[in-house]
Motif scaffolding. Structure first.
Motif, PDB file in Angstrom:
ATOM      1  N   MET A 168      59.490  21.826  44.749  1.00  0.00           N
ATOM      2  CA  MET A 168      59.346  22.720  45.901  1.00  0.00           C
ATOM      3  C   MET A 168      60.608  22.714  46.767  1.00  0.00           C
ATOM      4  O   MET A 168      61.048  23.754  47.247  1.00  0.00           O
ATOM      5  CB  MET A 168      58.126  22.302  46.732  1.00  0.00           C
ATOM      6  N   ARG A 169      61.210  21.539  46.938  1.00  0.00           N
ATOM      7  CA  ARG A 169      62.482  21.495  47.691  1.00  0.00           C
ATOM      8  C   ARG A 169      63.532  22.369  47.015  1.00  0.00           C
ATOM      9  O   ARG A 169      64.287  23.085  47.672  1.00  0.00           O
ATOM     10  CB  ARG A 169      63.004  20.049  47.747  1.00  0.00           C
ATOM     11  N   SER A 170      63.560  22.289  45.693  1.00  0.00           N
ATOM     12  CA  SER A 170      64.541  23.078  44.949  1.00  0.00           C
ATOM     13  C   SER A 170      64.251  24.577  45.099  1.00  0.00           C
ATOM     14  O   SER A 170      65.171  25.390  45.291  1.00  0.00           O
ATOM     15  CB  SER A 170      64.495  22.607  43.493  1.00  0.00           C
ATOM     16  N   SER A 171      62.952  24.955  45.031  1.00  0.00           N
ATOM     17  CA  SER A 171      62.595  26.372  45.228  1.00  0.00           C
ATOM     18  C   SER A 171      62.980  26.833  46.633  1.00  0.00           C
ATOM     19  O   SER A 171      63.464  27.953  46.820  1.00  0.00           O
ATOM     20  CB  SER A 171      61.096  26.578  45.034  1.00  0.00           C
ATOM     21  N   LEU A 172      62.744  25.967  47.607  1.00  0.00           N
ATOM     22  CA  LEU A 172      63.080  26.323  48.996  1.00  0.00           C
ATOM     23  C   LEU A 172      64.589  26.538  49.150  1.00  0.00           C
ATOM     24  O   LEU A 172      65.032  27.459  49.837  1.00  0.00           O
ATOM     25  CB  LEU A 172      62.592  25.236  49.961  1.00  0.00           C
ATOM     26  N   ARG A 173      65.365  25.709  48.498  1.00  0.00           N
ATOM     27  CA  ARG A 173      66.826  25.889  48.551  1.00  0.00           C
ATOM     28  C   ARG A 173      67.225  27.174  47.825  1.00  0.00           C
ATOM     29  O   ARG A 173      68.075  27.929  48.282  1.00  0.00           O
ATOM     30  CB  ARG A 173      67.546  24.691  47.914  1.00  0.00           C
TER      31      ARG A 173
END
Ligand SMILES: N[C@@H](CCC(=O)N[C@@H](CS)C(=O)NCC(=O)O)C(=O)O
Length: 232
Positions: free
Chosen positions: A143-148
């Protein structure tokens, strides 16, 4: 029978995924019989995300494509009378909710430590060990990667909260004193608006976005109206 594949309900909501709750709300609004499959299996989903539906042998992914499919196959009891301007307003509002506010809310759940402390047990607590321990950090990293990738995750927490609050202000002003987003009668954009607003107001994840929404009585009254009418 239409089968709605979604995540298991969490946070005391019909679904903690606003996209899944949007489709369930639409099915209820349109009066279509359906059953839910709450296995949360994204691996079986053609686009790797939920919701999906199976409708008499046809598999459809993505909440908006699902609603388009349902309109084409089962009729359009909600939006048939929309003017071109109302359709444009619905599209603009849908993008605000689903392409912007969604990511700010996801940030409160998956990135902010207080939100993650609630999200982790709510979303993964029912899994058997060792999945219960292995999956949460992997999912959080994803999810952090998607947010970035989206861009929201590159802002500071304060900036994300300001973006989310501005979205909420826009929705509250657009709703105004109307009963539904486009006026006196419900239309399909209300499925999305209700799902996203209920996920802000009624999930237990406290945030400046939630506090901001709670200061707009018309949003709370709207969610209560939708809940009473379609989930009563
Ligand atoms: N555009 C899609 C978005 C669906 C979506 O983002 N679903 C999330 C849950 S809210 C999901 O399945 N995430 C799983 C993952 O990314 O692995 C829709 O409208 O259905």
């Amino acid at each position: 029978m239409i089968r709605l594949h979604q995540f298991a309900p969490a946070f005391g909501l019909p679904n903690a995924s606003p996209f899944c709750m949007k489709v369930e709300t639409y099915l209820r609004m349109a009066g279509l019989p359906f059953e839910t499959v709450n296995d949360g299996n994204v691996l079986k989903a053609p686009k790797g995300k939920l919701p999906t539906i199976e409708d008499d042998g046809t598999l459809v992914a993505d909440s908006s494509f699902i609603i388009e499919h349902l309109k084409q196959r089962h009729g359009d009891p909600l939006d048939a009378g929309l003017t071109p301007l109302q359709s444009a307003q619905a599209t603009a509002l849908q993008r605000l909710l689903e392409e912007d506010l969604y990511w700010a809310v996801a940030y409160t759940r998956w990135v902010l430590p207080a939100g993650w402390a609630l999200t982790k047990p709510a979303f993964f607590g029912a899994l058997p060990p060792p999945l219960r321990w292995l999956l949460p950090p992997l999912a959080r990293r994803g999810m952090r990667s998607s947010l970035r990738g989206h861009g929201m995750g590159r802002h500071s927490a304060a900036e994300v909260m300001a973006i989310g609050c501005r979205d909420i202000t826009a929705v509250a002003e657009l709703l105004g004193t109307q009963d539904y987003m486009l006026g006196a009668a419900p239309t399909s954009i209300d499925a999305s608006a209700y799902a996203f607003l209920a996920n802000v107001l009624w999930a237990p994840v406290a945030s400046p976005i939630q506090a901001h929404a709670a200061q707009r009585p018309n949003l709370l009254a709207y969610c209560q109206r939708m809940k009473a009418r379609y989930y009563g």
